[in-house]
Design a protein around this motif. Structure first.
Motif, PDB file in Angstrom:
ATOM      1  N   TRP A 442       8.668  25.181  24.796  1.00  0.00           N
ATOM      2  CA  TRP A 442       8.745  25.024  26.238  1.00  0.00           C
ATOM      3  C   TRP A 442       9.793  25.950  26.864  1.00  0.00           C
ATOM      4  O   TRP A 442      10.831  26.229  26.261  1.00  0.00           O
ATOM      5  N   ASN A 471       4.471  25.682  28.802  1.00  0.00           N
ATOM      6  CA  ASN A 471       4.299  25.606  27.362  1.00  0.00           C
ATOM      7  C   ASN A 471       3.983  27.016  26.888  1.00  0.00           C
ATOM      8  O   ASN A 471       2.868  27.514  27.057  1.00  0.00           O
ATOM      9  N   HIS A 486       4.768  16.869  33.538  1.00  0.00           N
ATOM     10  CA  HIS A 486       5.678  16.404  32.485  1.00  0.00           C
ATOM     11  C   HIS A 486       7.095  16.239  33.037  1.00  0.00           C
ATOM     12  O   HIS A 486       8.021  16.964  32.663  1.00  0.00           O
ATOM     13  N   ASP A 488       9.202  13.840  32.604  1.00  0.00           N
ATOM     14  CA  ASP A 488      10.164  13.393  31.584  1.00  0.00           C
ATOM     15  C   ASP A 488      10.673  14.585  30.765  1.00  0.00           C
ATOM     16  O   ASP A 488      11.847  14.634  30.398  1.00  0.00           O
ATOM     17  N   LYS A 489       9.774  15.522  30.480  1.00  0.00           N
ATOM     18  CA  LYS A 489      10.168  16.715  29.727  1.00  0.00           C
ATOM     19  C   LYS A 489      11.146  17.555  30.537  1.00  0.00           C
ATOM     20  O   LYS A 489      12.136  18.076  29.992  1.00  0.00           O
ATOM     21  N   GLN A 492      14.529  15.765  30.361  1.00  0.00           N
ATOM     22  CA  GLN A 492      15.148  15.895  29.036  1.00  0.00           C
ATOM     23  C   GLN A 492      15.686  17.308  28.831  1.00  0.00           C
ATOM     24  O   GLN A 492      16.817  17.502  28.339  1.00  0.00           O
TER      25      GLN A 492
END
Length: 514
Positions: A442, A471, A486, A488-489, A492
């Motif tokens: 990523w 990605n 995404h 949450d990604k 994080q």
């Protein structure tokens, strides 16, 4: 009986000699290191990475076909000075506010007290040399070009240096041999200024009739050899280089270095100027690519690489030389001169499948050709491991038995030698003071204000009011922003990014092309 004793003695002597020989051989874990570093060569600019068929790079391709070819090899930055800082210091360039594109008059930006790649190698018994482009500053900010320069490559670990101060398009247009300007006549002293011209000195604007290579943007100050430059220079006529002989000139110096040090472990940083502007390939390469001077300069660079490899073989050191090949940042076509780079591009894609280019946070800014070759030690392989030029410090140290490391440089020697597919997991990438974050497959680009494109060079640089998440494995061309899918990604990765980078918007400056 005496004969028996003599035979036994001879046998023991032979065994002893063989043991010493074996111990000596096993202790020889210090290969020569040749670091070939090109300037603005893009991910798609060589055959092994998919270059157009008319752009022939057989010598670069030989290294790729017979060594490890990395698909995820990175410079630390999308511009030259910062990436060279990361390479030499093993430290992220954004940690040093001075690590930005420097004028030719800038002071040395590497502290002479810090550990560097050449210093580490020198500690381990290596001869250390640099030939070619420097662009990390010289002196202390009060440069007198007519005296020996006291702060430069020789003060940060290089035993020998033969360099240009900055770039081919910046003054001073002279070679510097271990701190001394080559061919200087002290009766015609050099003066350099990046703020104002010297009274009465011609420029590309005041005297356009002197210009043989037309400038597009930024390059309209002093004219040397018919080429307008960035910055103003007066004097030093006998010391000025011939642009069209530059590749040959640096190649001769690189060959001389190999021949001089072939009987001891050596490190040569061969920092080539191609295909950076102004593109001035020797006339024997003119028209060879059909793509104008930029393509011709790449072909010239490839020939130079073949010649230095031939020298390694002729001098008997090829089998014991680790060759590392890469580029300081991604490609650019029109970077200040009209030279047909755009008009004669044809179907060639300097960025390959990647998006962006030089100056850009998109992948083509920092993801570059990256190869390792060591005859008899490295088996041919294509690797997806993430490796960075900044990692050479710790990785090479590990290879030769040094414990030197830095907080940012990681040991990826097994990936570099092709014995492992594991590289680094995380990497902060920089472009003109802005940063992005690669983690696994990523890439996260935080939101940044400013233009989405540098129009003068026609390159998307990654600025966007929205966060971008790609990605890279599935979408190397970065066409599908998954940040909203995404979330949450994104959260994080932003946490992990901040743990390394701190406030990524602190110190951001608007970049202007010169």
């Amino acid at each position: 009986m005496n004969k028996l004793l003599l035979v036994v003695a001879l046998f023991m002597s032979m065994v002893g000699c063989n043991s010493v020989k074996q111990e000596t051989t096993s202790a020889q874990v210090k290969p020569n290191i040749l670091l070939i570093y090109l300037d603005d060569l893009g991910y798609g600019d060589m055959g092994a990475y998919g270059a157009a068929t008319n752009l022939k790079t057989p010598n670069m391709d030989f290294l790729a076909d017979n060594g490890v070819q990395f698909s995820n090899g990175y410079a630390t930055s999308a511009t030259c000075t910062p990436s060279r800082f990361g390479l030499i210091t093993g430290t992220y360039p954004w940690r040093n506010a001075k690590a930005k594109i420097l004028p030719g008059s800038a002071p040395l930006i590497i502290d002479t007290e810090v550990m560097t790649l050449p210093k580490m190698l020198k500690k381990e018994g290596y001869a250390t040399g640099v030939v070619g482009k420097w662009h990390l500053g010289l002196g202390d900010g009060n440069m007198d070009w007519n005296k020996t320069i006291q702060r430069g490559p020789n003060q940060i670990g290089f035993d020998e240096s033969y360099i240009m101060a900055a770039t081919q398009d910046r003054v001073p247009t002279v070679y510097i041999d271990n701190g001394d300007v080559v061919g200087l006549d002290l009766n015609d002293p050099i003066q350099v200024n990046y703020k104002e011209n010297f009274e009465g000195e011609p420029t590309a604007i005041s005297n356009p009739e002197l210009v043989k290579m037309k400038w597009h943007h930024g390059h309209n100050n002093s004219v040397v050899n018919g080429i307008p430059r960035i910055g103003f220079m007066k004097g030093g006529e006998s010391a000025k280089w011939n642009d069209y002989d530059m590749a040959d000139h640096f190649l001769v110096k690189a060959k001389e270095y190999v021949k001089k040090h072939k009987d001891e472990p050596f490190f040569l940083y061969y920092a080539m100027q191609q295909p950076h502007v102004p593109r001035t390939p020797h006339p024997r390469f003119e028209g060879k690519s059909g793509m104008g001077p930029r393509g011709d300069a790449i072909i010239e660079a490839d020939w130079c690489i073949g010649e230095i490899m031939k020298t390694l073989k002729e001098e008997g050191v090829l089998d014991n030389t680790l060759v590392i090949f890469s580029s300081d940042n991604g490609p650019v076509l029109n970077d200040g001169y009209y030279d047909d780079a755009v008009e004669k591009l044809g179907d060639h894609k300097p960025t390959g499948v990647l998006r962006g280019g030089k100056y850009s946070l998109f992948e083509a800014g920092t993801r570059v050709p990256f190869l390792t070759y060591w005859k008899g030690h490295i088996s041919p392989k294509k690797s997806d491991a993430i490796v960075c030029q900044m990692d050479l410090m710790t990785s090479i140290a590990s290879l030769i038995g040094s414990d030197v490391t830095t907080n940012d440089s990681q040991n990826v020697i097994d990936a570099l030698l092709g014995t492992s597919d594991k590289g680094r997991e995380e990497l902060v990438l920089e472009a003109t003071s802005r940063t992005a974050f690669r983690q696994g497959d990523w890439l996260l680009i935080p939101s940044y204000k400013g233009p989405a494109e540098l129009k003068k060079v026609a390159i998307e640089i990654g600025n966007d009011p929205e966060v971008q998440l790609y990605n890279i494995k599935e979408d190397p061309s970065q066409q599908n922003n998954l940040a909203k899918v995404h979330k949450d990604k994104v959260s994080q990765m932003m946490t992990a990014f901040t743990a390394i980078r701190g406030n990524h918007k602190k110190g951001i400056k608007t970049y202007k092309l010169r």
